[in-house]
Design an enzyme around this catalytic site. Structure first.
Site, PDB file in Angstrom:
ATOM      1  CE1 TYR A 140     -26.174 -27.053 -39.250  1.00  0.00           C
ATOM      2  CE2 TYR A 140     -25.229 -25.785 -41.059  1.00  0.00           C
ATOM      3  CZ  TYR A 140     -25.299 -26.950 -40.322  1.00  0.00           C
ATOM      4  OH  TYR A 140     -24.498 -28.015 -40.642  1.00  0.00           O
ATOM      5  CB  SER A 184     -21.490 -26.344 -41.507  1.00  0.00           C
ATOM      6  OG  SER A 184     -22.052 -25.959 -42.757  1.00  0.00           O
TER       7      SER A 184
END
Length: 243
Positions: A150, A137
């Site tokens: 995350y 990401s």
């Protein structure tokens, strides 16, 4: 690597980036192997794509992963590419992160890709080569508030990918990392926590959000080039994407 004719395992293939990548790979002449928990979705997609295999699989379960890889190898006789795309998000301040949710998140975002890699590496070694793309990401480019769980799971995946690339290069196995940014998928509907906050931020980021198709094309480019990483992060957030 030449994608035409390649056997490509894609995790999280039932929607979003995984589904888009399966479609793009099929258009390029590859033979996609679709892994996801939602059996009905991947079965329908495999039927639509033609020369594709749908295998229901929880990628956090080592036994299920072993069976899935065996099924793919049995059908096609080889595995050329693994795309570790399955993942989940969590939005919470560091002091509020539920420890059990964090452990579950690490299982999906970091441990599962390792399980998948360990399942395909021996086959790729025998074949004399292969390609692995880990979908991380772009959030790992900066410490955004509420992204601690995350972000740290994906930052771990970045390092795991880099180390694997160094270890496996001499075996002809190329490991690359894809770093998307805000993408228009179902991701924000399936967070472990904080979905309301995340959806508001996604709406605010709509002007520079990417389609899953764009991410899919970058993933295929990585397979072809063998580069160590690619990103779709705007330059103002530390990435390489010109605005």
């Amino acid at each position: 690597m030449n994608i035409e004719g390649a056997v490509i395992i894609i995790t999280g293939a039932s929607s979003g980036i995984g589904e888009a990548t399966a479609r793009a790979a099929a258009r390029a002449g590859a033979r996609p192997v679709l892994l996801a928990r939602r059996e009905d979705r991947i079965a329908h997609l495999a039927e639509e794509l033609g020369d594709a295999l749908a295998v229901p699989c929880d990628v956090t379960d080592k036994a299920q992963v072993a069976d899935a890889v065996q099924s793919a190898n049995y059908k096609y006789g080889r595995i050329d590419v693994l795309i570790n795309n399955a993942g989940q998000g969590l939005e919470a301040a560091v002091e509020d992160i539920c420890i059990e949710d964090f452990r579950d998140l690490l299982d999906v975002n970091l441990v599962a890709p390792l399980i998948m890699m360990q399942a395909v590496i021996p086959l790729m070694r025998v074949q004399g080569g292969g390609s692995i793309v880990n979908v991380s990401s772009g959030i790992t480019f900066f410490p955004r508030p509420l992204s601690g769980a995350y972000n740290s799971s994906k930052a771990g995946l970045n390092m795991l990918s880099s180390v694997a690339r160094a270890e496996l290069a001499e075996k002809g196995i190329v490991v690359s990392t894809m770093l998307p940014f805000v993408t228009t998928t179902e991701f924000y509907d399936a967070l472990k926590a904080g979905s309301a906050v995340a959806k508001k931020e996604a709406e605010a980021s709509a002007s520079f959000a990417h389609t899953p198709d764009r991410v899919a094309e970058k993933i295929l480019d990585l397979i072809k080039s063998g580069c160590d990483r690619a990103d779709l992060v705007p330059q103002r957030f530390g990435g390489s994407l010109a605005e």
